[in-house]
Design an enzyme around this catalytic site. Sequence first.
Site, PDB file in Angstrom:
ATOM      1  N   CYS A  16      75.975  14.329 -83.360  1.00  0.00           N
ATOM      2  CA  CYS A  16      75.383  14.072 -84.678  1.00  0.00           C
ATOM      3  C   CYS A  16      74.875  15.379 -85.267  1.00  0.00           C
ATOM      4  O   CYS A  16      74.929  16.433 -84.630  1.00  0.00           O
ATOM      5  CB  CYS A  16      74.241  13.065 -84.570  1.00  0.00           C
ATOM      6  SG  CYS A  16      72.913  13.612 -83.485  1.00  0.00           S
ATOM      7  N   CYS A  19      72.313  17.334 -83.338  1.00  0.00           N
ATOM      8  CA  CYS A  19      72.880  18.142 -82.240  1.00  0.00           C
ATOM      9  C   CYS A  19      73.305  19.508 -82.765  1.00  0.00           C
ATOM     10  O   CYS A  19      73.011  20.550 -82.157  1.00  0.00           O
ATOM     11  CB  CYS A  19      74.092  17.435 -81.636  1.00  0.00           C
ATOM     12  SG  CYS A  19      73.728  15.863 -80.853  1.00  0.00           S
ATOM     13  N   CYS A  82      98.187  52.086 -60.656  1.00  0.00           N
ATOM     14  CA  CYS A  82      96.975  52.464 -59.928  1.00  0.00           C
ATOM     15  C   CYS A  82      95.782  51.707 -60.483  1.00  0.00           C
ATOM     16  O   CYS A  82      95.899  50.941 -61.444  1.00  0.00           O
ATOM     17  CB  CYS A  82      96.737  53.974 -60.015  1.00  0.00           C
ATOM     18  SG  CYS A  82      96.431  54.554 -61.699  1.00  0.00           S
ATOM     19  N   CYS A  85      95.061  51.957 -64.206  1.00  0.00           N
ATOM     20  CA  CYS A  85      95.868  51.069 -65.060  1.00  0.00           C
ATOM     21  C   CYS A  85      95.237  49.682 -65.139  1.00  0.00           C
ATOM     22  O   CYS A  85      95.110  49.095 -66.217  1.00  0.00           O
ATOM     23  CB  CYS A  85      97.285  50.935 -64.501  1.00  0.00           C
ATOM     24  SG  CYS A  85      98.173  52.505 -64.350  1.00  0.00           S
ATOM     25  N   ASP A 486      74.828  19.457 -42.378  1.00  0.00           N
ATOM     26  CA  ASP A 486      74.590  18.041 -42.603  1.00  0.00           C
ATOM     27  C   ASP A 486      74.989  17.335 -41.308  1.00  0.00           C
ATOM     28  O   ASP A 486      75.756  17.882 -40.502  1.00  0.00           O
ATOM     29  CB  ASP A 486      75.444  17.559 -43.777  1.00  0.00           C
ATOM     30  CG  ASP A 486      75.383  16.059 -43.950  1.00  0.00           C
ATOM     31  OD1 ASP A 486      74.260  15.528 -44.006  1.00  0.00           O
ATOM     32  OD2 ASP A 486      76.446  15.422 -44.020  1.00  0.00           O
ATOM     33  N   ASP A 686      79.790  17.329 -46.401  1.00  0.00           N
ATOM     34  CA  ASP A 686      81.036  16.666 -46.791  1.00  0.00           C
ATOM     35  C   ASP A 686      80.852  15.594 -47.848  1.00  0.00           C
ATOM     36  O   ASP A 686      81.833  15.029 -48.338  1.00  0.00           O
ATOM     37  CB  ASP A 686      81.701  16.030 -45.561  1.00  0.00           C
ATOM     38  CG  ASP A 686      80.963  14.790 -45.086  1.00  0.00           C
ATOM     39  OD1 ASP A 686      79.714  14.768 -45.206  1.00  0.00           O
ATOM     40  OD2 ASP A 686      81.614  13.850 -44.602  1.00  0.00           O
ATOM     41  N   ASP A 690      75.604  16.095 -50.641  1.00  0.00           N
ATOM     42  CA  ASP A 690      75.495  17.466 -50.143  1.00  0.00           C
ATOM     43  C   ASP A 690      75.815  18.502 -51.224  1.00  0.00           C
ATOM     44  O   ASP A 690      75.549  19.692 -51.030  1.00  0.00           O
ATOM     45  CB  ASP A 690      76.458  17.689 -48.962  1.00  0.00           C
ATOM     46  CG  ASP A 690      76.123  16.806 -47.772  1.00  0.00           C
ATOM     47  OD1 ASP A 690      74.921  16.633 -47.497  1.00  0.00           O
ATOM     48  OD2 ASP A 690      77.058  16.277 -47.146  1.00  0.00           O
TER      49      ASP A 690
END
Length: 798
Positions: A16, A19, A82, A85, A486, A686, A690
């Site tokens: 809107c 925002c 090199c 470059c 964990d 995992d 986490d």
Amino acid sequence: MPESTTFDLPIAGMTCASCAGRVERALGKVAGIRTVSVNLATEQARVEAPQDSLPALLEAVENAGYSVPVQAVELSIGGMTCATCAGRVERALNKLPGVRSASVNLATERAHVELLGQVDPTLLVNAVTQAGYSASLWQAEQKQGDEQQQNLRRERWSLVLAILLALPLVLPMLVQPFGLHWMLPAWAQFALATPVQFIFGARFYVAAWKAVRAGSGNMDLLVALGTSAGYGLSLYEWATAAAGSMPHLYFEASAVVIALVLLGKYLESRAKRQTASAIRALEALRPERAIQVIDGREQEVAISALRLGDLVLVKPGERFPVDGEVIEGQSHADEALISGESLPVPKQPGDKVTGGAINGEGRLLVRTLALGAETVLARIIRLVEDAQAGKAPIQKLVDKVSQVFVPTVLVLALITLVGWWLYGAPLETAVINAVAVLVIACPCALGLATPTAIMAGTGVAARHGILIKDAEALERAHEVSSVVFDKTGTLTSGTPRIAHMQAVEGDENSVLQLAGALQRGSEHPLAKAVLDLCQERQLPVADVSASQSLTGRGIAGTLEGRQLALGNRRLLEESGLNPGDLAQAARDWEHEGRTLSWLIEQSPQSRVLGLFAFGDTLKPGALQAVQQLNARHISSHLLTGDNRGSAKVVADALGITDVHAEVLPADKAATVAELKKTGVVAMVGDGINDAPALAAADIGIAMGGGTDVAMHAAGITLMRGDPRLIPAALEISRKTYAKIRQNLFWAFVYNLIGIPLAAFGLLNPVLAGAAMALSSVSVVSNALLLKTWKPKDLENAE
């Protein structure tokens, strides 16, 4: 006043006018802003601000609660020789409006460009072209690999012809120690050296001219100036020599230097191609066609013609063309090149398969679950490519050095020329010593030191199931002093098993059989644990009748006239039974954090038959992983949301003394942040919960089989859930960083020793050219030694 530019920033999340106003006010507060306007309809902000204010603008938008979408473009860059470059191409791209960042990799000859909004790629290509190089949108690896092979063949033929022409020129020098004194006529030397100088050496003149036009210098400029000076001096000596005398010519020096530099570039190109072998090996796993099954009919189709949900038939020995689920058949899959798992993995209906793995002995019907860029193999290739294209933090030092390297060498060569001339040396001596300074200087080795080691390190790690997301993670991992684990799914399997059981009368197997009979046909995780143990002990399981689920309490049924039930303490209490002799065991096992199930008989008599304690089991290799970390003086910590009892059981079994239990997901990141005050911290997890801790750690390590969120937040992903890969990942980081330091040391030493020797006349141009060629080749070859790495601790533990 600093130079300003106009930024057109795409803004995501505006809904809107308020925002748009919030974004406009946030941008207006950035220092140095001249004008700012936000258009809600186009979702863009136009800002006039200093050229270096882009990071501050992006931060202001994010702080206001919105985001600036970023798209990535890969360019193939041609003509770089090199580090200078690579730096020039990078600066040219970073100057363009809409470019957030550009990173150029000399070893892969690619540029990774992050763009804000939609930017025409033609603008990027034009910027590179104006800087003196060629560019195109990056092609598929296979096509690019074919072009690289063709270029390598052209380089080989140029090298062979240049050596054949230069060899007669240098032959008199080689036979002189054996008492043979002869010299080719001046016209013959001229005839042999000229094609080498201007045909096979044309690449140096072209690249040098492009560098000069762009207001910079590179390795080609040094080679072109040095060999041209030697060639020109020879022409002068020949033209001014007295009639009938043999002048001292330097045609052989110029020709041999060009031949040696061409040799170095060829060997370097070949070695660079080998460092990218990991990507080519992964690309080769992609089948181009598949056998699709439609209404029972089999037909061969291109992979691109498949859609999600399609059925494909995979014959024995073929590669799986897609990621999918087995519908029919049983077999084994060789996933070694994808996950690093050395043993074939059994596959049956319901199991997932990964595209690129090799089917074993059985025919499998597979339902397609992922295609194209969304397959596991495609994501692995993207991760490895991103890591190889990235820059390690240490590369920043090299970039700064390379910017001033060529101008510094040119000044040193001029000082050498003037110094020797003022010292009273003949002009030809002064010129030859200056030529030696130009020729021995090698910015190539500096530019290749870091990226070749990173390419080799990430490539060999990927072959062993360790995916390193970026170069920074690879560089920092060797400094890790603490690893935070964990528990569930990381150190433990995440599936319950029977940890303890006890029978009131008779043996354990008898109560296990009764429990198995009650659980037969149930999909509950605890039921699976009971049935798995029955299968392991090869105990027959009978059928029960009148089986019924007791909501919130357990399960009941009738076996041979006996009414049995298996459930929690609530079931025990409702049955009016006392634990009796099992009370102490129940208290001990509950203190360990175990889940208890009571086996009771309700009729013909009411009594307790036995007690089962369920718990998570340690993953194979968890103990070895912690022991390996301890041996390297890396401390281990356990961080879990589980209860203290179960956390302590796992910690005691593994020898972990620092335990953080009952930690909420939101607090895991805070715990990791606190540990970071004592050193570099790696977090291993995992799950979705986490992800904040993985992002908060210096190095995030996601376990294979975990969630996509965890893998996205982590800098390193392990393709299989073996904890022993954790110390292996830290080890390959240590080895790779050691190679980077070795390469940089030798690159600097070559120049720090070689340039003074050349300046003081202790190194002729031929030896200087050989040393320069050797420097680049040795750096790349040293990096290639990483390809022999294997996770020895993992192998020894198996």
